[in-house]
Each structure stands twice: as C-alpha cells, then as structure tokens.
Design a protein around this motif. Structure first.
Motif, PDB file in Angstrom:
ATOM      1  N   THR A 152     -48.657 -67.135 -25.924  1.00 33.99           N
ATOM      2  CA  THR A 152     -49.556 -65.987 -25.780  1.00 33.99           C
ATOM      3  C   THR A 152     -50.534 -66.261 -24.630  1.00 33.99           C
ATOM      4  OG1 THR A 152     -51.226 -66.909 -27.240  1.00 33.99           O
ATOM      5  CG2 THR A 152     -49.456 -65.630 -28.293  1.00 33.99           C
ATOM      6  N   PRO A 153     -51.166 -65.211 -24.121  1.00 33.71           N
ATOM      7  CA  PRO A 153     -52.177 -65.422 -23.071  1.00 33.71           C
ATOM      8  C   PRO A 153     -53.272 -66.411 -23.505  1.00 33.71           C
ATOM      9  CG  PRO A 153     -51.605 -63.106 -23.211  1.00 33.71           C
ATOM     10  CD  PRO A 153     -50.898 -63.779 -24.347  1.00 33.71           C
ATOM     11  N   GLU A 154     -53.717 -66.305 -24.757  1.00 35.30           N
ATOM     12  CA  GLU A 154     -54.739 -67.240 -25.278  1.00 35.30           C
ATOM     13  C   GLU A 154     -54.242 -68.685 -25.210  1.00 35.30           C
ATOM     14  OE1 GLU A 154     -57.733 -67.202 -26.751  1.00 35.30           O
ATOM     15  OE2 GLU A 154     -58.144 -65.044 -26.629  1.00 35.30           O
ATOM     16  N   GLN A 155     -52.997 -68.868 -25.644  1.00 30.51           N
ATOM     17  CA  GLN A 155     -52.446 -70.229 -25.632  1.00 30.51           C
ATOM     18  C   GLN A 155     -52.360 -70.777 -24.210  1.00 30.51           C
ATOM     19  OE1 GLN A 155     -48.806 -69.283 -27.774  1.00 30.51           O
ATOM     20  NE2 GLN A 155     -49.413 -70.585 -29.487  1.00 30.51           N
ATOM     21  N   LEU A 156     -51.955 -69.906 -23.267  1.00 27.91           N
ATOM     22  CA  LEU A 156     -51.856 -70.401 -21.895  1.00 27.91           C
ATOM     23  C   LEU A 156     -53.244 -70.734 -21.344  1.00 27.91           C
ATOM     24  CD1 LEU A 156     -50.228 -71.153 -19.424  1.00 27.91           C
ATOM     25  CD2 LEU A 156     -50.262 -68.766 -18.702  1.00 27.91           C
ATOM     26  N   ALA A 157     -54.225 -69.875 -21.607  1.00 29.57           N
ATOM     27  CA  ALA A 157     -55.584 -70.159 -21.123  1.00 29.57           C
ATOM     28  C   ALA A 157     -56.072 -71.497 -21.681  1.00 29.57           C
ATOM     29  CB  ALA A 157     -56.528 -69.019 -21.522  1.00 29.57           C
ATOM     30  N   ASP A 158     -55.848 -71.731 -22.983  1.00 27.73           N
ATOM     31  CA  ASP A 158     -56.244 -73.017 -23.599  1.00 27.73           C
ATOM     32  C   ASP A 158     -55.558 -74.189 -22.901  1.00 27.73           C
ATOM     33  OD1 ASP A 158     -57.802 -71.826 -25.518  1.00 27.73           O
ATOM     34  OD2 ASP A 158     -56.255 -71.872 -27.085  1.00 27.73           O
ATOM     35  N   ASP A 159     -54.260 -73.988 -22.652  1.00 28.95           N
ATOM     36  CA  ASP A 159     -53.465 -75.052 -22.039  1.00 28.95           C
ATOM     37  C   ASP A 159     -53.998 -75.387 -20.637  1.00 28.95           C
ATOM     38  OD1 ASP A 159     -50.484 -76.378 -21.792  1.00 28.95           O
ATOM     39  OD2 ASP A 159     -51.088 -75.391 -19.933  1.00 28.95           O
ATOM     40  N   LEU A 160     -54.251 -74.353 -19.838  1.00 32.45           N
ATOM     41  CA  LEU A 160     -54.695 -74.588 -18.460  1.00 32.45           C
ATOM     42  C   LEU A 160     -56.056 -75.278 -18.446  1.00 32.45           C
ATOM     43  CD1 LEU A 160     -53.658 -71.217 -16.702  1.00 32.45           C
ATOM     44  CD2 LEU A 160     -52.322 -73.319 -16.943  1.00 32.45           C
ATOM     45  N   ILE A 161     -56.954 -74.798 -19.277  1.00 33.28           N
ATOM     46  CA  ILE A 161     -58.289 -75.406 -19.349  1.00 33.28           C
ATOM     47  C   ILE A 161     -58.162 -76.858 -19.831  1.00 33.28           C
ATOM     48  CG2 ILE A 161     -60.497 -75.339 -20.588  1.00 33.28           C
ATOM     49  CD1 ILE A 161     -60.272 -72.230 -20.470  1.00 33.28           C
ATOM     50  N   GLY A 162     -57.250 -77.074 -20.774  1.00 33.15           N
ATOM     51  CA  GLY A 162     -57.037 -78.431 -21.294  1.00 33.15           C
ATOM     52  C   GLY A 162     -56.602 -79.393 -20.203  1.00 33.15           C
ATOM     53  N   TRP A 163     -55.710 -78.959 -19.348  1.00 30.21           N
ATOM     54  CA  TRP A 163     -55.263 -79.819 -18.242  1.00 30.21           C
ATOM     55  C   TRP A 163     -56.429 -80.176 -17.309  1.00 30.21           C
ATOM     56  CZ3 TRP A 163     -50.255 -80.955 -15.624  1.00 30.21           C
ATOM     57  CH2 TRP A 163     -49.170 -80.927 -16.517  1.00 30.21           C
TER      58      TRP A 163
END
Ligand SMILES: Cc1cc2nc3c(=O)[nH]c(=O)nc-3n(C[C@H](O)[C@H](O)[C@H](O)COP(=O)(O)O)c2cc1C
Length: 454
Positions: A366-377
C-alpha cells in the motif's frame, strides 16, 4: 529536523517492467510519442520530484522481437521536455566510451541553457559488446580501461563547462562587447585519450555546470563516483546492503575532500501500489506472467557475458564467471548471482524476480507501507532518497505522486513546494559556481590566435 528525501523518477518507455508494453495498463504506441514522455515529466513535476532520468544504451537490446526498445536519444528528448516543464531536473545518460568530450560538453551545455539550469549527466562507460560494435570496436573493452578513459573524459568536460567564468558574458550591444576575452579560457588539455584546446563555444550555464550523476557500483565505479558524482543511482536490495554501500561511498568521498552532503545516494525501487498488499502482489504477478523467457534469458546472458539462452528454466544457474572475470556490468552480475543463490531460485523464478527492474528492488504494498519503507531506509542510513522506477507508465508514476508523496509530505519528509530553480538546488548541492575551477591559470582566448567562427 528529520532528513528530507530526494526523489528521482527513472523513466523507461511505458514502464520498467520488461513486459510493461504488453500490459493493458499501458499503450505501447506511446513509446514513440514525445508527448508521452512530456506527460510523465509533468506528472513528476506535479509531485515536486527532484528530477526525471533517462537511461541509454548505444545498441538494440538483446531481443528486438520480444522487447520494447528505448527509442529516443536522451539529451534530444530532454530538450523537448525542458520546454514543457518549469522546475524539474533533467538527467540524461551519456557514454564516456563512445562520445567525444567536446561535443558532449556542448550538448549538455545547450540543455543547461534551454532548461534554465536543470541538466544532469549520468556518466556511464557502456558495458556491452554490442555497443562497441557500433563504434568500430569488435571486442569488449576492458572494464579498467573504460574507467580510465571515463576519468579523463569527465575532467575534460568539466573544464570545458568551466572555461567561461560566470561573468564572462557581457552581452553589451552598446559597447559592442559580447564577452570579456580575459574571462574565457583555453584548457590546452593533452591526455592519454584526448587533446582538447577549448574553450567551449557555450557560455557558463545557469547552475554553473550540469550535475554529475554516476551509477556504476564496481570498485572503479565507486571510485569515480566518490571523486566526481553529486548524485549516485544504485541497485541495493536490502537495508543492510544499502547501509554498507552508503557508508563505503561516503567514506571514499571523504578521502577526496568531499562532505557527506556533497553526494546524494539513491537506490532504485520498483513500486507496485494498491489498496491492499494482496492486490499489489496480484498486480505484480500480472506483469510477471507476461515475461518472455527468451528475452529474459538474453538479458541474463548480457549481465554475465555468458550464453544462457536455451537453458532449462527449471534448473538452477550453472557455474558462471566471477565478477573479477566480467568485463561488462560487474556490480550487477554480482547482485543477480547473489539473489539467485541466497534464495535458491530456479532460472524461471530468477527471471520473474528480475523482470520488474533488472535486479533493482521491487516493492508490492500500500502507499502507507511504501512511505514507511522509504523513510525506514533513509533513517537507517541506507539512502538519501530513491530512484523511483514505475513498472508501468504513466499510471505507476501517477499513483506514486498522488498517493505516496502526500504521505511523505504529511510526515515532513518531502518538500511541499520547490525552493530552488536548478537541479543542483533541488538536491541541496552547495557548489561555488563563481569561484570553482582554476580557470585563471589558463590562457585567455584574447591571447591566442583568432579563430574564424562561421
Ligand atoms: C539506476 C541505474 C541506471 C543505469 N543506467 C545505465 C545506462 O543508461 N546506460 C548504461 O550503459 N549503464 C547504465 N547503468 C549501469 C552502470 O552505469 C554501469 O555501467 C554498470 O553498473 C556497470 O558498471 P560497474 O561495472 O561499475 O558496476 C545504470 C545503473 C544503474 C544502477
């Protein structure tokens, strides 16, 4: 304050997935339509992305029957895009092996002026044998030799871009003074590969010079990046690999007297987005099902410089040449081999995993999951931002811009308006345009014999 992300849209035809042009979400006739690429760049600009980027290879791809090809030369295409956009950065790939520094410096200087200071050059050495064959070179050029030439090539191009001091152009019609000759300098460069007198026949550009981008991750590639690159594209598949690459490259850059913020490192990601993770995975599977194995095997053979066509798709990879013995894409061959071995993939599974981004990381969620992932990196120290590689275009980029960018903005991690007008400005690069280079040591043009300009 939390670090802001940098985002580049890597634009490839009607999408990065090798079968994108066969999927109903795309229109394959748009591959040859410049308006398609202009639309994509405008979507990226609407999303306030730092830049759009076009790759380039100087030969037809491995299987012309089975795969859509990159049809436009990037600098030419970006010149059209420049006139249809206002702020977004424009990065073109160009080869140091099969160009000449003077003509390439001039082409990029032109894009700089046409775009008002938004140009960037992705420096590549052109790894494949088929490219050499289009330029009178029958055998693969040794990897090390390509990078030696690249180092000199970049230095000459940079010196040409800086051959006009920033205030050399006077444009004073009353005084009949176009430029101040004392501020336009020769290079008188004589090196192992090039002899270039200069100056460039193009005045200093709005951002001083185009931004330098690099995307090779071999030892020689990282060394070149550490010395000259301001933006680095890379293919890292895990946070741990990303952190190792990031720390390595920033440490190398320090040895060249450069600061951590002088280089932005952008790993690639191929996003499949949907309302639920299950739907996103289903979308990814639709694309995987369209892969042509004969095309995919041609591409895999290219990574290793080893003929894999005809291999049983349900076998594992056979023993393959080590990275040290590969003269083509060294770092990508290692990445693909590691992927196959670490997950014990059959060739069929491997080509399915590579189809989306040729080894770049894919993300389905989901968009939320991708945003979390990118910020996490970024927070883990694995990236300064991302090279967004939509599997299909323009829809895959529209989804990212409309659904992921707002989340990043809400979390204070992405700009809500452009604060700069140049590509260097978007990446927060501090560069002394007025005082860069040592042009003062070189001979002003006025002291040379006159050149008849026709
Ligand atoms: C995001 C990305 C984009 C690239 N685009 C190009 C390209 O357009 N043309 C090209 O010849 N190589 C391209 N490359 C490949 C690298 O520039 C480099 O040639 C390749 O990785 C082999 O270099 P290495 O042996 O130093 O790893 C790209 C790599 C990455 C990660």
């Amino acid at each position: 304050m939390s670090r802001q992300l940098h985002l580049n849209a890597f634009v490839m035809g009607v999408g990065h997935h090798e079968a994108a042009w066969r999927h109903p979400r795309t229109d394959e006739r748009r591959l040859l339509d410049p308006r398609h690429y202009i639309e994509v760049a405008r979507i990226a600009e609407r999303g306030l992305l730092d830049s759009v980027f076009f790759a380039d290879v100087l030969a037809v791809g491995p299987n012309v029957a089975r795969n859509s090809q990159q049809v436009f030369e990037p600098i030419t295409l970006l010149s059209a895009i420049a006139t249809a956009t206002e702020r977004i950065g424009l990065i073109a790939t160009a080869s140091t092996s099969y160009n000449h520094p003077y003509s390439l410096a001039r082409a990029f200087a032109s894009l700089e002026h046409i775009s008002g200071g938004r140009a960037g050059w992705n420096v590549v050495t052109s790894a494949t044998r088929d490219e050499g064959r289009n330029f009178g070179v029958d055998d693969t050029v040794a990897h090390a030799d390509r990078y030696v030439r690249a180092e000199e090539f970049v230095d000459v191009v940079t010196a040409l871009w800086e051959s006009w001091e920033p205030d050399a152009l006077r444009l004073d019609a009353d005084a009949a003074t176009f430029a101040e000759p004392g501020k336009v300098h020769t290079l008188d460069h004589r090196g192992a590969h090039f002899a270039v007198r200069g100056p460039l026949n193009s005045p200093r550009s709005p951002q001083g010079r185009p931004v330098l981008v690099q995307a090779g991750s071999s030892e020689a590639g990282k060394e070149l990046a550490a010395r000259i690159a301001e933006v680095v594209f890379t293919a890292q598949r895990s946070v741990a690999d990303g952190v190792a690459f990031y720390d390595d490259l920033k440490a190398r850059a320090r040895r060249y007297g450069r600061g951590r913020d002088d280089i932005a490192i952008l790993p690639g990601v191929v996003p499949y987005l949907a309302d639920t993770e299950a739907q996103a995975r289903e979308l990814e599977r639709e694309f995987t099902d369209l892969i042509s194995p004969d095309y995919a095997l041609g591409q895999l053979s290219g990574f290793f410089g080893f003929d894999l066509t005809g291999i049983d798709l349900d076998d594992r990879l056979p023993p393959l040449p080590a990275e040290t013995d590969i003269e083509g894409h060294k770092s990508r061959s290692s990445l693909v081999r590691a992927l196959a071995l670490s997950e014990d993939l059959t060739v069929r599974q491997l080509i399915g995993r590579l189809g989306g981004g040729r080894g770049h990381r894919t993300f389905a969620g989901t968009p939320e999951q991708l945003a979390d992932d990118l910020i996490g990196w970024v927070d883990a120290g694995a990236a300064d931002g991302f090279n967004i590689m939509p599997p299909y275009l323009p829809g895959g980029l529209t989804d990212f811009v409309d659904r992921v960018v707002p989340i990043l903005q809400d979390r204070g991690r992405f700009r809500t308006e452009y604060s700069a007008t140049t590509l260097a400005g978007h990446y927060g690069l501090v560069r002394g345009t007025a005082d860069s280079g040592s042009a003062g040591d070189r001979a002003p043009v006025g002291e040379r014999e006159s050149v008849l300009v026709e």
